[in-house]
Each structure stands twice: as structure tokens, then as C-alpha cells.
Design a protein around this motif. Structure first.
Motif, short mmCIF file in Angstrom:
data_model
loop_
_atom_site.label_atom_id
_atom_site.label_comp_id
_atom_site.label_asym_id
_atom_site.label_seq_id
_atom_site.Cartn_x
_atom_site.Cartn_y
_atom_site.Cartn_z
N LYS A 26 -26.45 -41.34 36.14
CA LYS A 26 -26.13 -42.23 34.55
C LYS A 26 -24.89 -42.87 35.13
O LYS A 26 -23.94 -43.13 33.92
CB LYS A 26 -26.12 -40.63 34.02
CG LYS A 26 -27.35 -40.18 33.55
CD LYS A 26 -27.26 -38.98 32.30
CE LYS A 26 -28.56 -38.76 31.99
NZ LYS A 26 -29.32 -37.64 32.96
N ASP A 53 -20.68 -34.48 35.75
CA ASP A 53 -22.02 -34.72 35.45
C ASP A 53 -21.92 -34.54 33.12
O ASP A 53 -23.41 -35.45 32.75
CB ASP A 53 -22.99 -33.30 35.55
CG ASP A 53 -23.57 -33.69 36.96
OD1 ASP A 53 -24.32 -34.92 37.01
OD2 ASP A 53 -23.79 -33.19 38.47
N HIS A 63 -23.99 -41.53 28.52
CA HIS A 63 -25.07 -41.70 28.29
C HIS A 63 -25.62 -41.76 27.12
O HIS A 63 -26.58 -42.29 26.21
CB HIS A 63 -25.93 -41.21 29.06
CG HIS A 63 -27.51 -41.70 29.01
ND1 HIS A 63 -28.32 -41.05 28.88
CD2 HIS A 63 -27.77 -42.87 29.67
CE1 HIS A 63 -29.31 -41.64 28.70
NE2 HIS A 63 -29.43 -41.96 29.59
N ASP A 64 -25.26 -40.43 26.02
CA ASP A 64 -26.60 -40.01 25.00
C ASP A 64 -25.76 -40.75 23.78
O ASP A 64 -26.25 -41.28 22.24
CB ASP A 64 -25.75 -38.19 24.57
CG ASP A 64 -26.74 -37.54 25.36
OD1 ASP A 64 -27.77 -38.30 26.13
OD2 ASP A 64 -26.63 -36.01 25.18
N SER A 99 -20.58 -37.85 32.48
CA SER A 99 -22.05 -39.28 31.97
C SER A 99 -22.80 -38.74 31.14
O SER A 99 -23.38 -39.45 30.63
CB SER A 99 -22.71 -39.10 33.24
OG SER A 99 -21.37 -39.21 34.46
N ALA A 100 -23.49 -37.58 30.92
CA ALA A 100 -24.27 -37.56 29.86
C ALA A 100 -24.04 -37.83 28.58
O ALA A 100 -24.80 -37.80 27.53
CB ALA A 100 -25.60 -35.62 30.14
N LEU A 132 -24.68 -35.66 42.25
CA LEU A 132 -24.56 -35.63 40.96
C LEU A 132 -25.94 -35.41 40.92
O LEU A 132 -27.06 -35.52 41.48
CB LEU A 132 -23.93 -36.81 40.26
CG LEU A 132 -23.26 -37.17 40.96
CD1 LEU A 132 -22.45 -38.62 40.62
CD2 LEU A 132 -21.97 -36.34 40.10
N ALA A 133 -26.10 -34.25 39.93
CA ALA A 133 -27.56 -34.01 39.01
C ALA A 133 -27.90 -35.16 38.21
O ALA A 133 -29.52 -35.75 38.37
CB ALA A 133 -27.60 -32.81 38.13
N GLY A 134 -27.43 -35.82 37.43
CA GLY A 134 -27.79 -37.33 36.64
C GLY A 134 -27.00 -38.47 37.30
O GLY A 134 -26.21 -39.64 36.80
N GLU A 135 -27.11 -38.90 39.18
CA GLU A 135 -26.75 -39.87 39.64
C GLU A 135 -27.17 -41.54 38.57
O GLU A 135 -26.54 -42.06 38.66
CB GLU A 135 -28.00 -39.93 40.53
CG GLU A 135 -26.97 -41.53 41.74
CD GLU A 135 -27.99 -41.35 42.85
OE1 GLU A 135 -27.49 -42.52 44.02
OE2 GLU A 135 -28.74 -40.59 43.52
#
Length: 279
Positions: free
Chosen positions: A185, A144, A151-152, A147-148, A180-183
Motif C-alpha cells: 500500500k 501502516d 488506500h481506502d 497507508s490503509a 510494514l504490514a501493508g507494504e
């Protein structure tokens, strides 16, 4: 789709030099993979080396895909990268730092996709259903933030399912999404060779159904007898048909042809590959 070629299939060629050649053939993407002592961010020439091929890619409108499954990069004695699901916390931490460091480096030259795999499950480790649930939960907690970060930075991070890994199949990837919390992403870097070994058929139709999660596709067929990839058009699967079905699906991302183990053929491999997109 955007036809791409994996630079690891051209082991005797300089990436910066070959980008223009691939562009002339009709390729719009190239995949690059870290290699110790060559494309190696611990070396003083890393920035210059990177600038040379990224400038060539920009000049020829070729997008970049970074494949972080780099053999022997983290250890000269170990083919696979450190595993995100190792029972050793130090190995898990090293795997996380490896991915994080390359995402941070990639933020400078902006590849369209950075792909990685979850890591091997030790062959002597017995994984119960309860263990698997815990493993996926821990893996999600690790992925996660990566991925963040990607993404940023404007980069699509994508997971490549590999046999023997915690995420071994496309079906496993689909199931993993619920942890995943940010699936949204995390993308899928589907590997046709791995799908073949897992019996995930029909390949083209299955990938077309998942086009909303696909970041890229690696088009290859394993030659298990000789521990390498098949040459394009010499195996049992019709990669041209996979290309056709995926194109019809509307997927517009990079589809990377890979045929490791035939470096002596040079650009003839690329010619074999691009012919499959026009047949």
C-alpha cells in the motif's frame, strides 16, 4: 511517464491559473504543497481555493500530486514538518495528525499521489543499530494505518526518502518494507536530488528496477552552494537521460520537475523542463 511540474517552482503564480498554461506546454501533472495562509486547511477559504485548481486540473486532464513536505507549515520557526521519529511523543502525534488530516482532505479531490517524508532524526541523537531497528518498527506502526486510510480513499500514499531522515535513501526505503504490514500500500516518491546527495547511482536504472514500487518521481538537482535547486539543463546531471531511461522502463506515473529558488523566471522554468522530455 506523465510529465509534471511542481507549483512551488512558480511561487508568484496562482495554481488555478497556471494549470492550463502547463497543460498547453505538454504537462499532464502538477504537484501542490500546503502553504500556511494560502493552501491551508485551517482557513475558511480552503475549500474554494482547492475547488478552483482541482476544477482547472480536471478540465485540462492534469493529475494532481500532493507534496506534504511543506516548509514552515507547522511552525514559522521550523523548516521541516514534525517528525514521525521524534523522541518526543507529542511531536510524533502531531506529525501523525498532520498527515492524517491531509489524507482525509485529499480524499475529497482525489490526487493520484500524496507524498511525505519520515521526519528528521535530531542531529545530536546517536542512533545505535538496536535503536534503528526500534525506530523502524515504530515508524511502521505509525505509517501502516495512514497507508490503509489512503488506500481506502483511493489515494496512493508515497514515502519520499530525505537525507538526515529515518528513511534517508531509496535503499533504506527498500529495507523498510520488511517492517510494514501493508507494504504494497505504500509507494516510493523518489527524489532525484536526494539520490544524488546519497550517491545512489545510476539513478535512472535504479529507479527503473523499482518501478513496481514507484508512485512518483521528483526530478530535480540541488544547488547546495546557493541552497536551492538547479535550473533545468544548467546542472551536472542529465535529467533528460533519467527521463529517457525511466520512460523505457515502462513506468507510467507522474515525474514532477522541481526547481525551487528561481520563481522570478516564471514559466520559463517549465519550458526548460518540458524540453528535456523531447530531446
Amino acid at each position: 511517464m506523465v510529465p509534471g511540474f511542481h507549483s512551488s517552482s512558480l511561487g508568484f503564480h496562482d495554481i488555478a491559473t497556471v494549470v492550463g498554461k502547463l497543460s498547453e506546454m505538454g504537462f499532464g501533472a502538477i504537484a501542490v504543497r500546503p502553504q500556511r495562509g494560502i493552501w491551508d486547511h485551517d482557513r475558511p477559504w480552503f475549500d474554494d481555493y482547492t475547488s478552483a485548481f482541482t476544477s482547472a486540473a480536471k478540465e485540462h486532464s492534469v493529475e494532481l500530486v500532493v507534496d506534504l513536505d511543506a516548509p514552515f507549515y507547522q511552525s514559522p520557526d521550523r523548516y521541516h514538518p514534525d517528525s514521525l521519529v521524534s523522541s518526543d511523543p507529542n511531536v510524533r502525534a502531531a506529525a501523525f495528525e498532520y498527515l492524517k488530516s491531509w489524507i482525509e482532505r485529499a480524499s475529497v479531490f482525489q490526487p493520484s499521489v500524496v507524498s511525505f517524508s519520515s521526519g528528521l532524526i535530531p542531529p545530536d541523537q546517536i542512533v545505535t543499530p538496536s535503536d534503528q531497528e526500534s525506530m523502524l518498527e515504530c515508524l511502521a506502526e505509525t505509517i501502516d494505518p495512514l497507508s490503509a486510510l489512503a488506500h481506502d480513499a483511493g489515494i496512493q500514499l508515497a514515502l519520499r526518502p530525505v537525507a538526515g531522515h529515518a528513511i534517508a535513501t531509496v535503499a533504506h526505503f527498500e529495507r523498510f518494507g520488511q517492517w510494514l504490514a501493508g507494504e504494497a500500500k505504500l509507494g516510493l516518491a523518489a527524489d532525484v536530488g536526494e539520490m544524488l546527495q546519497a550517491g545512489e547511482f545510476p539513478i535512472g536504472a535504479r529507479l527503473a528496477r523499482l518501478k513496481h514500487r514507484l508512485a512518483c518521481v521528483y526530478l530535480c538537482e540541488p544547488d547546495l552552494e546557493h541552497a536551492r535547486d538547479q535550473r533545468f539543463g544548467f546542472g551536472d546531471i542529465d535529467l533528460g537521460r533519467v527521463w529517457e531511461v525511466m520512460t523505457e522502463s515502462g513506468f507510467a506515473g507522474p515525474a514532477i520537475f522541481r526547481a525551487c529558488g528561481h520563481e522570478h523566471l516564471g514559466l520559463e522554468l517549465a519550458r526548460e523542463a518540458i524540453a528535456l522530455t523531447t530531446s
